[in-house]
Design an enzyme around this catalytic site. Structure first.
Site, PDB file in Angstrom:
ATOM      1  N   ARG A   1      36.077  65.954  34.175  1.00 36.33           N
ATOM      2  CA  ARG A   1      37.042  66.007  33.084  1.00 36.33           C
ATOM      3  C   ARG A   1      38.245  66.835  33.499  1.00 36.33           C
ATOM      4  O   ARG A   1      38.109  67.887  34.120  1.00 36.33           O
ATOM      5  CB  ARG A   1      36.408  66.622  31.810  1.00 36.33           C
ATOM      6  CG  ARG A   1      35.525  65.639  31.057  1.00 36.33           C
ATOM      7  CD  ARG A   1      36.374  64.581  30.369  1.00 36.33           C
ATOM      8  NE  ARG A   1      35.590  63.527  29.747  1.00 36.33           N
ATOM      9  CZ  ARG A   1      35.295  62.375  30.331  1.00 36.33           C
ATOM     10  NH1 ARG A   1      35.689  62.127  31.558  1.00 36.33           N
ATOM     11  NH2 ARG A   1      34.612  61.453  29.685  1.00 36.33           N
TER      12      ARG A   1
ATOM     13  N   GLU B   1      46.927  63.040  31.152  1.00 36.15           N
ATOM     14  CA  GLU B   1      46.895  61.735  31.817  1.00 36.15           C
ATOM     15  C   GLU B   1      47.744  60.735  31.044  1.00 36.15           C
ATOM     16  O   GLU B   1      47.701  60.702  29.813  1.00 36.15           O
ATOM     17  CB  GLU B   1      45.446  61.238  31.923  1.00 36.15           C
ATOM     18  CG  GLU B   1      44.587  62.121  32.816  1.00 36.15           C
ATOM     19  CD  GLU B   1      43.166  61.587  32.995  1.00 36.15           C
ATOM     20  OE1 GLU B   1      42.889  60.460  32.532  1.00 36.15           O
ATOM     21  OE2 GLU B   1      42.344  62.291  33.603  1.00 36.15           O
TER      22      GLU B   1
ATOM     23  N   HIS C   1      42.009  58.393  37.674  1.00 37.88           N
ATOM     24  CA  HIS C   1      40.843  58.305  36.793  1.00 37.88           C
ATOM     25  C   HIS C   1      40.063  57.009  37.055  1.00 37.88           C
ATOM     26  O   HIS C   1      39.876  56.167  36.165  1.00 37.88           O
ATOM     27  CB  HIS C   1      41.253  58.381  35.330  1.00 37.88           C
ATOM     28  CG  HIS C   1      40.157  58.895  34.441  1.00 37.88           C
ATOM     29  ND1 HIS C   1      40.386  59.683  33.346  1.00 37.88           N
ATOM     30  CD2 HIS C   1      38.809  58.746  34.496  1.00 37.88           C
ATOM     31  CE1 HIS C   1      39.229  59.980  32.750  1.00 37.88           C
ATOM     32  NE2 HIS C   1      38.265  59.417  33.438  1.00 37.88           N
TER      33      HIS C   1
END
Length: 526
Positions: free
Chosen positions: A230, A259, A278
Protein backbone atom coordinates in the site's frame (compact mmCIF):
# COMPACT_ATOMS: atom_id res chain seq x y z
CA UNK A 1 -35.11 -7.41 -9.23
CA UNK A 2 -31.97 -6.30 -7.38
CA UNK A 3 -29.69 -3.69 -8.98
CA UNK A 4 -25.88 -3.74 -8.92
CA UNK A 5 -23.61 -0.86 -9.86
CA UNK A 6 -20.12 -1.76 -11.12
CA UNK A 7 -18.15 1.50 -10.94
CA UNK A 8 -14.65 0.24 -11.86
CA UNK A 9 -13.35 -1.99 -14.63
CA UNK A 10 -13.74 -5.69 -13.81
CA UNK A 11 -13.51 -8.85 -15.86
CA UNK A 12 -16.62 -9.82 -17.82
CA UNK A 13 -16.79 -13.11 -15.88
CA UNK A 14 -17.83 -11.16 -12.79
CA UNK A 15 -20.54 -9.24 -14.63
CA UNK A 16 -21.89 -12.48 -16.08
CA UNK A 17 -22.30 -13.93 -12.57
CA UNK A 18 -24.06 -10.82 -11.28
CA UNK A 19 -26.38 -10.77 -14.28
CA UNK A 20 -27.82 -14.11 -13.19
CA UNK A 21 -29.53 -12.52 -10.17
CA UNK A 22 -29.59 -8.77 -10.75
CA UNK A 23 -29.78 -5.90 -13.18
CA UNK A 24 -26.16 -4.78 -13.66
CA UNK A 25 -25.12 -1.24 -14.57
CA UNK A 26 -21.47 -1.11 -15.68
CA UNK A 27 -20.33 2.51 -15.29
CA UNK A 28 -16.53 2.61 -14.78
CA UNK A 29 -16.32 6.35 -15.45
CA UNK A 30 -18.82 7.49 -12.85
CA UNK A 31 -17.74 10.68 -11.08
CA UNK A 32 -17.92 11.08 -7.28
CA UNK A 33 -20.75 13.57 -7.71
CA UNK A 34 -22.73 11.27 -10.00
CA UNK A 35 -22.13 8.32 -7.66
CA UNK A 36 -23.81 10.21 -4.82
CA UNK A 37 -26.77 10.92 -7.07
CA UNK A 38 -27.37 7.40 -8.39
CA UNK A 39 -26.33 5.16 -5.48
CA UNK A 40 -29.79 5.31 -3.74
CA UNK A 41 -31.15 3.11 -6.55
CA UNK A 42 -28.74 0.21 -5.98
CA UNK A 43 -28.68 -2.85 -3.72
CA UNK A 44 -24.99 -3.61 -4.30
CA UNK A 45 -21.84 -1.80 -5.37
CA UNK A 46 -18.83 -3.52 -6.94
CA UNK A 47 -15.56 -1.58 -7.09
CA UNK A 48 -11.82 -1.85 -7.44
CA UNK A 49 -9.29 0.77 -6.30
CA UNK A 50 -10.64 3.65 -8.37
CA UNK A 51 -13.93 4.32 -6.58
CA UNK A 52 -13.85 5.91 -3.13
CA UNK A 53 -16.83 4.81 -1.05
CA UNK A 54 -17.07 7.56 1.53
CA UNK A 55 -19.44 8.00 4.44
CA UNK A 56 -21.54 10.29 2.24
CA UNK A 57 -21.90 7.59 -0.41
CA UNK A 58 -22.84 5.01 2.20
CA UNK A 59 -25.43 7.27 3.82
CA UNK A 60 -26.91 8.00 0.39
CA UNK A 61 -27.11 4.28 -0.45
CA UNK A 62 -30.31 3.61 1.44
CA UNK A 63 -30.82 0.24 -0.28
CA UNK A 64 -27.20 -0.96 -0.18
CA UNK A 65 -26.73 -4.43 1.23
CA UNK A 66 -23.17 -5.12 0.12
CA UNK A 67 -20.05 -3.38 -1.19
CA UNK A 68 -17.63 -5.70 -3.00
CA UNK A 69 -13.99 -4.75 -3.60
CA UNK A 70 -12.42 -6.87 -6.35
CA UNK A 71 -9.02 -7.09 -4.72
CA UNK A 72 -7.40 -7.41 -1.31
CA UNK A 73 -7.32 -3.87 0.09
CA UNK A 74 -10.45 -2.05 1.21
CA UNK A 75 -8.84 1.22 2.29
CA UNK A 76 -10.99 3.09 -0.26
CA UNK A 77 -14.15 2.08 1.65
CA UNK A 78 -15.29 3.70 4.90
CA UNK A 79 -15.63 0.43 6.81
CA UNK A 80 -16.97 1.93 10.09
CA UNK A 81 -19.71 3.80 8.22
CA UNK A 82 -20.69 0.69 6.26
CA UNK A 83 -20.78 -1.35 9.46
CA UNK A 84 -22.98 1.19 11.25
CA UNK A 85 -25.45 1.01 8.36
CA UNK A 86 -25.44 -2.77 8.26
CA UNK A 87 -23.75 -3.01 4.85
CA UNK A 88 -21.54 -6.02 4.26
CA UNK A 89 -18.10 -5.17 2.85
CA UNK A 90 -16.32 -8.03 1.09
CA UNK A 91 -13.03 -8.40 -0.73
CA UNK A 92 -11.07 -11.13 -2.46
CA UNK A 93 -8.30 -11.95 0.00
CA UNK A 94 -6.81 -14.73 -2.11
CA UNK A 95 -7.80 -13.87 -5.69
CA UNK A 96 -4.62 -11.95 -6.47
CA UNK A 97 -2.30 -13.47 -3.84
CA UNK A 98 -0.01 -15.18 -6.34
CA UNK A 99 0.02 -12.22 -8.73
CA UNK A 100 0.98 -9.76 -5.98
CA UNK A 101 3.61 -12.07 -4.51
CA UNK A 102 5.18 -12.75 -7.91
CA UNK A 103 5.28 -9.02 -8.66
CA UNK A 104 7.13 -8.33 -5.40
CA UNK A 105 9.68 -11.02 -6.28
CA UNK A 106 9.97 -9.69 -9.84
CA UNK A 107 10.58 -6.18 -8.50
CA UNK A 108 13.29 -7.47 -6.18
CA UNK A 109 15.08 -9.21 -9.05
CA UNK A 110 14.59 -6.30 -11.44
CA UNK A 111 16.11 -3.97 -8.85
CA UNK A 112 19.02 -6.32 -8.17
CA UNK A 113 19.89 -6.82 -11.85
CA UNK A 114 18.93 -3.36 -13.20
CA UNK A 115 16.51 -5.00 -15.64
CA UNK A 116 14.53 -1.87 -16.49
CA UNK A 117 17.53 0.38 -17.21
CA UNK A 118 19.43 -2.35 -19.06
CA UNK A 119 16.40 -2.97 -21.24
CA UNK A 120 16.08 0.71 -22.08
CA UNK A 121 19.81 0.91 -22.80
CA UNK A 122 19.72 -1.94 -25.33
CA UNK A 123 16.61 -0.47 -26.99
CA UNK A 124 18.56 2.78 -27.35
CA UNK A 125 21.17 0.87 -29.38
CA UNK A 126 23.72 0.78 -26.54
CA UNK A 127 25.75 -2.09 -25.08
CA UNK A 128 26.77 -1.06 -21.54
CA UNK A 129 27.38 -4.32 -19.71
CA UNK A 130 29.75 -2.83 -17.12
CA UNK A 131 27.20 -0.18 -16.21
CA UNK A 132 24.64 -2.76 -15.09
CA UNK A 133 26.59 -5.03 -12.77
CA UNK A 134 23.99 -6.46 -10.40
CA UNK A 135 23.67 -8.15 -7.02
CA UNK A 136 22.70 -11.75 -6.27
CA UNK A 137 19.87 -12.46 -3.86
CA UNK A 138 21.28 -15.89 -2.98
CA UNK A 139 22.20 -16.14 0.74
CA UNK A 140 21.05 -12.56 1.33
CA UNK A 141 18.82 -11.68 4.30
CA UNK A 142 15.25 -10.94 3.24
CA UNK A 143 13.14 -9.12 5.83
CA UNK A 144 9.44 -9.84 5.28
CA UNK A 145 7.17 -7.31 7.00
CA UNK A 146 3.78 -9.00 7.23
CA UNK A 147 3.36 -12.77 6.95
CA UNK A 148 -0.14 -12.85 5.54
CA UNK A 149 -1.02 -14.82 2.43
CA UNK A 150 1.09 -12.67 0.09
CA UNK A 151 4.03 -12.27 2.45
CA UNK A 152 4.00 -16.00 3.17
CA UNK A 153 4.16 -16.86 -0.53
CA UNK A 154 7.02 -14.41 -1.06
CA UNK A 155 8.85 -16.03 1.87
CA UNK A 156 8.29 -19.53 0.48
CA UNK A 157 9.67 -18.65 -2.96
CA UNK A 158 12.54 -16.58 -1.57
CA UNK A 159 13.57 -19.46 0.66
CA UNK A 160 13.63 -21.74 -2.38
CA UNK A 161 15.94 -19.20 -4.02
CA UNK A 162 18.39 -19.61 -1.16
CA UNK A 163 17.60 -16.44 0.79
CA UNK A 164 17.71 -16.26 4.58
CA UNK A 165 14.41 -15.07 6.02
CA UNK A 166 13.61 -12.68 8.84
CA UNK A 167 10.03 -11.66 9.52
CA UNK A 168 8.13 -9.10 11.54
CA UNK A 169 4.45 -9.68 12.21
CA UNK A 170 2.94 -9.11 15.69
CA UNK A 171 -0.07 -11.27 14.78
CA UNK A 172 1.83 -14.39 13.72
CA UNK A 173 3.06 -17.09 16.10
CA UNK A 174 6.67 -18.20 16.27
CA UNK A 175 5.53 -21.68 15.17
CA UNK A 176 3.86 -20.34 12.01
CA UNK A 177 6.94 -18.26 11.14
CA UNK A 178 9.18 -21.28 11.62
CA UNK A 179 6.95 -23.34 9.31
CA UNK A 180 7.74 -20.80 6.59
CA UNK A 181 11.44 -20.88 7.40
CA UNK A 182 11.38 -17.39 8.94
CA UNK A 183 13.08 -16.11 12.06
CA UNK A 184 10.48 -13.94 13.82
CA UNK A 185 12.17 -10.75 15.06
CA UNK A 186 11.33 -7.24 16.22
CA UNK A 187 11.12 -4.51 13.58
CA UNK A 188 14.35 -2.79 14.66
CA UNK A 189 16.35 -5.98 14.24
CA UNK A 190 14.79 -6.65 10.85
CA UNK A 191 15.75 -3.15 9.68
CA UNK A 192 19.34 -3.56 10.86
CA UNK A 193 20.03 -7.05 9.50
CA UNK A 194 18.10 -7.22 6.21
CA UNK A 195 19.70 -6.87 2.80
CA UNK A 196 16.23 -6.70 1.25
CA UNK A 197 13.01 -5.58 2.94
CA UNK A 198 9.64 -6.40 1.38
CA UNK A 199 6.43 -4.88 2.76
CA UNK A 200 3.15 -6.81 2.88
CA UNK A 201 0.95 -4.91 5.35
CA UNK A 202 -2.18 -2.75 5.15
CA UNK A 203 -2.06 0.99 5.51
CA UNK A 204 -3.29 1.94 8.98
CA UNK A 205 -2.53 4.81 11.36
CA UNK A 206 0.18 2.59 12.85
CA UNK A 207 1.80 1.67 9.53
CA UNK A 208 1.61 5.06 7.77
CA UNK A 209 5.21 6.18 7.13
CA UNK A 210 6.49 3.10 8.90
CA UNK A 211 9.56 3.45 6.68
CA UNK A 212 10.73 7.00 7.47
CA UNK A 213 13.99 8.86 8.15
CA UNK A 214 14.43 7.11 11.49
CA UNK A 215 13.77 3.63 10.08
CA UNK A 216 16.04 4.18 7.06
CA UNK A 217 18.86 5.32 9.35
CA UNK A 218 18.88 1.85 10.92
CA UNK A 219 19.33 0.02 7.60
CA UNK A 220 22.50 -1.23 5.96
CA UNK A 221 23.89 1.01 3.20
CA UNK A 222 23.42 -2.02 0.90
CA UNK A 223 19.74 -2.47 1.84
CA UNK A 224 16.99 -2.45 -0.78
CA UNK A 225 13.26 -1.88 -0.11
CA UNK A 226 10.34 -3.38 -2.07
CA UNK A 227 6.79 -2.12 -1.57
CA UNK A 228 3.94 -3.79 -3.46
CA UNK A 229 1.41 -3.48 -0.61
CA UNK A 230 0.00 0.00 0.00
CA UNK A 231 1.16 3.50 -0.76
CA UNK A 232 1.88 5.68 2.26
CA UNK A 233 3.71 3.00 4.23
CA UNK A 234 6.93 4.56 2.97
CA UNK A 235 7.68 8.28 3.42
CA UNK A 236 8.53 8.93 -0.22
CA UNK A 237 10.46 12.15 0.40
CA UNK A 238 12.58 10.45 3.06
CA UNK A 239 13.20 7.52 0.69
CA UNK A 240 14.20 9.77 -2.22
CA UNK A 241 16.60 11.69 0.00
CA UNK A 242 18.15 8.46 1.33
CA UNK A 243 18.65 7.08 -2.18
CA UNK A 244 20.19 10.31 -3.47
CA UNK A 245 22.64 10.41 -0.55
CA UNK A 246 23.49 6.71 -0.77
CA UNK A 247 22.11 5.83 2.68
CA UNK A 248 20.58 2.71 1.14
CA UNK A 249 21.21 0.96 -2.16
CA UNK A 250 17.82 0.84 -3.83
CA UNK A 251 14.04 0.65 -3.81
CA UNK A 252 11.29 -0.85 -5.97
CA UNK A 253 7.80 0.60 -5.64
CA UNK A 254 4.50 -0.44 -7.17
CA UNK A 255 2.29 1.73 -4.93
CA UNK A 256 2.42 5.38 -3.94
CA UNK A 257 0.99 7.87 -1.47
CA UNK A 258 -0.91 9.49 -4.32
CA UNK A 259 -1.90 7.60 -7.45
CA UNK A 260 -1.29 8.11 -10.27
CA UNK A 261 2.20 9.30 -9.29
CA UNK A 262 2.48 13.01 -9.98
CA UNK A 263 5.44 15.30 -9.47
CA UNK A 264 7.77 13.36 -7.19
CA UNK A 265 11.47 13.30 -6.28
CA UNK A 266 11.29 9.56 -6.98
CA UNK A 267 11.11 10.31 -10.72
CA UNK A 268 14.48 12.05 -10.61
CA UNK A 269 16.34 8.91 -9.47
CA UNK A 270 18.21 6.52 -11.74
CA UNK A 271 18.90 2.80 -11.70
CA UNK A 272 18.71 2.71 -7.89
CA UNK A 273 14.92 2.69 -8.14
CA UNK A 274 12.30 0.72 -10.08
CA UNK A 275 8.79 2.18 -10.41
CA UNK A 276 5.71 0.42 -11.76
CA UNK A 277 2.09 1.73 -11.96
CA UNK A 278 0.32 -0.44 -9.34
CA UNK A 279 0.64 -3.69 -11.29
CA UNK A 280 0.60 -6.11 -8.34
CA UNK A 281 -2.75 -7.66 -9.27
CA UNK A 282 -2.44 -7.03 -13.00
CA UNK A 283 -2.34 -10.52 -14.41
CA UNK A 284 -5.03 -12.05 -16.59
CA UNK A 285 -5.54 -14.81 -14.05
CA UNK A 286 -5.85 -12.46 -11.07
CA UNK A 287 -8.33 -10.19 -12.85
CA UNK A 288 -10.63 -13.14 -13.47
CA UNK A 289 -10.13 -14.57 -9.97
CA UNK A 290 -10.99 -11.41 -8.05
CA UNK A 291 -13.94 -10.56 -10.30
CA UNK A 292 -15.46 -14.03 -9.94
CA UNK A 293 -14.77 -14.23 -6.19
CA UNK A 294 -16.42 -10.91 -5.35
CA UNK A 295 -19.27 -11.32 -7.83
CA UNK A 296 -20.15 -14.68 -6.28
CA UNK A 297 -20.26 -13.09 -2.82
CA UNK A 298 -22.49 -10.25 -4.00
CA UNK A 299 -24.76 -12.81 -5.66
CA UNK A 300 -24.94 -14.85 -2.44
CA UNK A 301 -25.79 -11.84 -0.25
CA UNK A 302 -28.52 -10.73 -2.67
CA UNK A 303 -29.94 -14.26 -2.41
CA UNK A 304 -29.92 -14.08 1.39
CA UNK A 305 -26.80 -16.18 1.94
CA UNK A 306 -23.71 -15.16 3.98
CA UNK A 307 -20.60 -13.77 2.30
CA UNK A 308 -17.47 -15.86 2.70
CA UNK A 309 -14.94 -13.01 2.92
CA UNK A 310 -16.70 -10.20 4.75
CA UNK A 311 -14.16 -7.82 6.28
CA UNK A 312 -16.56 -6.19 8.73
CA UNK A 313 -18.19 -9.25 10.30
CA UNK A 314 -16.10 -10.31 13.32
CA UNK A 315 -14.67 -13.81 13.13
CA UNK A 316 -16.46 -14.80 9.93
CA UNK A 317 -13.63 -16.08 7.74
CA UNK A 318 -14.61 -18.44 4.91
CA UNK A 319 -13.42 -21.53 6.78
CA UNK A 320 -15.21 -20.55 9.98
CA UNK A 321 -18.47 -19.82 8.15
CA UNK A 322 -18.41 -23.17 6.37
CA UNK A 323 -17.84 -25.02 9.63
CA UNK A 324 -20.21 -23.07 11.86
CA UNK A 325 -23.01 -22.13 9.45
CA UNK A 326 -25.52 -24.68 10.92
CA UNK A 327 -24.65 -23.55 14.45
CA UNK A 328 -25.03 -19.90 13.44
CA UNK A 329 -28.57 -20.71 12.34
CA UNK A 330 -29.09 -22.43 15.69
CA UNK A 331 -27.74 -19.39 17.57
CA UNK A 332 -29.95 -16.99 15.63
CA UNK A 333 -33.05 -19.13 16.26
CA UNK A 334 -32.31 -19.38 19.98
CA UNK A 335 -31.63 -15.65 20.22
CA UNK A 336 -34.97 -14.90 18.60
CA UNK A 337 -36.71 -17.38 20.91
CA UNK A 338 -35.17 -16.17 24.18
CA UNK A 339 -35.90 -12.53 23.29
CA UNK A 340 -39.60 -13.30 22.90
CA UNK A 341 -39.69 -15.36 26.09
CA UNK A 342 -37.90 -12.67 28.10
CA UNK A 343 -39.87 -9.76 26.68
CA UNK A 344 -39.16 -6.15 27.57
CA UNK A 345 -35.69 -4.62 27.48
CA UNK A 346 -32.77 -7.07 27.47
CA UNK A 347 -29.82 -6.04 29.61
CA UNK A 348 -27.60 -9.13 29.56
CA UNK A 349 -27.08 -12.05 27.18
CA UNK A 350 -25.05 -15.04 28.34
CA UNK A 351 -23.87 -17.25 25.47
CA UNK A 352 -22.53 -20.64 26.60
CA UNK A 353 -20.89 -23.09 24.19
CA UNK A 354 -21.25 -26.62 25.47
CA UNK A 355 -19.64 -29.98 24.70
CA UNK A 356 -17.72 -30.20 21.43
CA UNK A 357 -18.98 -26.74 20.46
CA UNK A 358 -16.87 -25.26 23.27
CA UNK A 359 -13.71 -25.80 21.20
CA UNK A 360 -14.97 -23.63 18.32
CA UNK A 361 -14.80 -19.91 17.60
CA UNK A 362 -17.36 -18.12 19.75
CA UNK A 363 -17.61 -14.74 18.03
CA UNK A 364 -19.65 -15.85 14.99
CA UNK A 365 -22.13 -17.58 17.27
CA UNK A 366 -22.38 -14.53 19.52
CA UNK A 367 -23.03 -12.30 16.51
CA UNK A 368 -25.71 -14.70 15.22
CA UNK A 369 -27.33 -14.88 18.67
CA UNK A 370 -27.44 -11.08 18.88
CA UNK A 371 -28.96 -10.88 15.42
CA UNK A 372 -31.73 -13.22 16.53
CA UNK A 373 -32.15 -11.41 19.84
CA UNK A 374 -32.66 -8.04 18.14
CA UNK A 375 -34.65 -9.28 15.13
CA UNK A 376 -38.04 -8.78 16.77
CA UNK A 377 -37.34 -5.14 17.55
CA UNK A 378 -35.29 -4.16 14.50
CA UNK A 379 -36.59 -6.58 11.83
CA UNK A 380 -34.60 -6.15 8.59
CA UNK A 381 -32.40 -3.40 10.11
CA UNK A 382 -30.26 -5.89 12.00
CA UNK A 383 -27.83 -8.30 10.34
CA UNK A 384 -24.51 -10.00 10.99
CA UNK A 385 -22.67 -6.76 10.25
CA UNK A 386 -24.32 -4.41 12.73
CA UNK A 387 -25.75 -6.77 15.37
CA UNK A 388 -22.90 -6.16 17.83
CA UNK A 389 -23.09 -2.39 17.35
CA UNK A 390 -26.88 -2.33 17.77
CA UNK A 391 -26.59 -4.42 20.94
CA UNK A 392 -23.93 -2.14 22.39
CA UNK A 393 -25.97 0.99 21.62
CA UNK A 394 -28.89 -0.58 23.51
CA UNK A 395 -26.74 -1.32 26.54
CA UNK A 396 -26.88 -5.11 26.14
CA UNK A 397 -23.94 -6.70 27.90
CA UNK A 398 -22.68 -9.98 26.47
CA UNK A 399 -20.94 -12.75 28.40
CA UNK A 400 -19.29 -15.67 26.60
CA UNK A 401 -18.65 -18.91 28.48
CA UNK A 402 -17.54 -22.40 27.55
CA UNK A 403 -18.40 -25.75 29.10
CA UNK A 404 -16.64 -28.66 27.41
CA UNK A 405 -18.26 -31.33 29.59
CA UNK A 406 -20.41 -33.73 27.59
CA UNK A 407 -24.18 -33.26 27.58
CA UNK A 408 -26.98 -35.24 25.99
CA UNK A 409 -25.72 -33.90 22.66
CA UNK A 410 -22.14 -33.69 21.37
CA UNK A 411 -22.42 -29.93 20.96
CA UNK A 412 -25.11 -27.56 22.19
CA UNK A 413 -25.68 -23.85 22.71
CA UNK A 414 -27.22 -22.27 25.80
CA UNK A 415 -28.53 -18.68 25.82
CA UNK A 416 -29.68 -16.84 28.91
CA UNK A 417 -31.29 -13.39 28.64
CA UNK A 418 -31.84 -11.09 31.61
CA UNK A 419 -33.99 -8.01 31.25
CA UNK A 420 -36.62 -5.74 32.68
CA UNK A 421 -39.12 -8.64 32.93
CA UNK A 422 -36.84 -11.24 34.46
CA UNK A 423 -34.58 -13.99 33.20
CA UNK A 424 -35.19 -16.77 30.68
CA UNK A 425 -32.93 -19.35 29.12
CA UNK A 426 -33.01 -21.73 26.17
CA UNK A 427 -30.74 -24.52 24.98
CA UNK A 428 -30.55 -25.99 21.50
CA UNK A 429 -28.59 -28.56 19.55
CA UNK A 430 -28.23 -30.03 16.09
CA UNK A 431 -29.32 -33.63 15.56
CA UNK A 432 -27.35 -35.95 13.29
CA UNK A 433 -29.34 -34.85 10.25
CA UNK A 434 -28.56 -31.21 11.03
CA UNK A 435 -32.08 -30.41 12.25
CA UNK A 436 -32.31 -27.79 15.00
CA UNK A 437 -33.93 -28.94 18.23
CA UNK A 438 -34.79 -26.95 21.33
CA UNK A 439 -33.55 -29.08 24.22
CA UNK A 440 -34.46 -27.00 27.26
CA UNK A 441 -36.54 -24.01 28.27
CA UNK A 442 -35.67 -22.32 31.58
CA UNK A 443 -33.70 -25.48 32.46
CA UNK A 444 -36.76 -27.72 31.88
CA UNK A 445 -35.76 -30.57 29.52
CA UNK A 446 -37.67 -30.82 26.23
CA UNK A 447 -36.88 -31.93 22.69
CA UNK A 448 -38.78 -30.13 19.95
CA UNK A 449 -37.87 -28.63 16.57
CA UNK A 450 -38.72 -24.93 16.28
CA UNK A 451 -41.74 -24.07 14.14
CA UNK A 452 -43.24 -20.85 12.85
CA UNK A 453 -45.90 -20.53 15.56
CA UNK A 454 -45.28 -21.84 19.07
CA UNK A 455 -46.90 -21.57 22.49
CA UNK A 456 -44.90 -21.99 25.69
CA UNK A 457 -46.52 -22.36 29.11
CA UNK A 458 -45.27 -22.85 32.65
CA UNK A 459 -47.82 -24.75 34.71
CA UNK A 460 -48.31 -26.91 37.75
CA UNK A 461 -47.79 -30.58 36.83
CA UNK A 462 -51.30 -31.81 37.56
CA UNK A 463 -53.88 -34.08 35.87
CA UNK A 464 -56.16 -32.49 33.26
CA UNK A 465 -54.26 -29.29 32.52
CA UNK A 466 -53.02 -30.43 29.12
CA UNK A 467 -56.55 -31.39 28.09
CA UNK A 468 -57.89 -28.01 29.20
CA UNK A 469 -55.35 -26.13 27.08
CA UNK A 470 -56.11 -28.37 24.10
CA UNK A 471 -59.84 -27.84 24.43
CA UNK A 472 -59.40 -24.09 24.83
CA UNK A 473 -57.33 -23.83 21.68
CA UNK A 474 -59.81 -26.01 19.82
CA UNK A 475 -62.64 -23.70 20.77
CA UNK A 476 -60.76 -20.89 19.01
CA UNK A 477 -60.13 -23.10 15.94
CA UNK A 478 -56.36 -23.25 16.62
CA UNK A 479 -54.86 -26.54 15.42
CA UNK A 480 -52.03 -28.13 17.45
CA UNK A 481 -49.29 -29.70 15.29
CA UNK A 482 -47.33 -31.19 18.20
CA UNK A 483 -47.06 -30.97 21.97
CA UNK A 484 -44.41 -31.86 24.54
CA UNK A 485 -44.07 -31.43 28.28
CA UNK A 486 -40.85 -31.15 30.25
CA UNK A 487 -40.61 -31.38 34.01
CA UNK A 488 -37.96 -31.72 36.70
CA UNK A 489 -40.01 -33.46 39.41
CA UNK A 490 -43.42 -35.10 39.52
CA UNK A 491 -46.22 -32.72 40.57
CA UNK A 492 -43.82 -29.76 40.46
CA UNK A 493 -43.65 -27.07 37.81
CA UNK A 494 -43.52 -28.11 34.16
CA UNK A 495 -43.07 -26.51 30.75
CA UNK A 496 -45.40 -27.28 27.86
CA UNK A 497 -44.42 -26.50 24.28
CA UNK A 498 -47.05 -26.56 21.54
CA UNK A 499 -46.36 -26.16 17.84
CA UNK A 500 -49.33 -24.50 16.17
CA UNK A 501 -50.53 -24.37 12.60
CA UNK A 502 -51.90 -20.87 13.06
CA UNK A 503 -51.12 -17.79 15.15
CA UNK A 504 -53.16 -17.38 18.31
CA UNK A 505 -56.18 -15.12 17.82
CA UNK A 506 -56.32 -12.00 19.94
CA UNK A 507 -57.46 -12.66 23.50
CA UNK A 508 -56.59 -16.39 23.58
CA UNK A 509 -53.44 -15.84 25.68
CA UNK A 510 -55.52 -14.04 28.29
CA UNK A 511 -57.92 -17.00 28.45
CA UNK A 512 -55.00 -19.43 28.79
CA UNK A 513 -53.71 -17.50 31.81
CA UNK A 514 -57.14 -18.02 33.47
CA UNK A 515 -56.75 -21.83 33.38
CA UNK A 516 -56.09 -23.10 36.94
CA UNK A 517 -52.45 -24.18 37.33
CA UNK A 518 -51.08 -22.01 34.50
CA UNK A 519 -48.31 -19.78 35.89
CA UNK A 520 -47.07 -18.13 32.67
CA UNK A 521 -47.64 -18.28 28.90
CA UNK A 522 -45.81 -16.90 25.88
CA UNK A 523 -46.46 -17.02 22.16
CA UNK A 524 -43.44 -17.11 19.86
CA UNK A 525 -43.21 -16.50 16.13
CA UNK A 526 -40.01 -17.69 14.46
Amino acid sequence: MSKVLVSDSIDQAGIDILSQVAEVNFNPNVSPEELLTIIPDYDALMIRSGTRVTQEVIEAGKQLKIIGRAGVGVDNVDIPAATRHGIVVVNSPEGNTIAAAEHALAMMLALSRHISDANQSVKSNKWQRKLFIGTEVYKKNLGVVGLGKIGSHVATVARAMGMKLLAYDPFISVERAEQLGCRLVEMDLLLRESDYITLHIPKTPDTTHLINDEAIAKMKPTARIINCSRGGIIDEEALAKALKEGQIAGAALDVYESEPLGESPLRELGKEIVLTPHLGASTAEAQVNVAVDVAEQIRDVLLGLPARSAVNIPGLSPNVIEKLRPYMELAETLGNLVAQLAGGRIELLDVRLQGELATNESQPLVVAALKGLLSQALRERVNYVNASIEAKERGIRVIETRDASMRDYSGSLHLSATGSMGKHSVTGALLNDGEIHITSIDEFPINVPPTHYMLFTVHRDMPGIIGKIGSLLGSFNVNIASMQVGRKIVRGDAVMVLSLDDPLPEGVLTEIMKVPGIRDAHTVTL
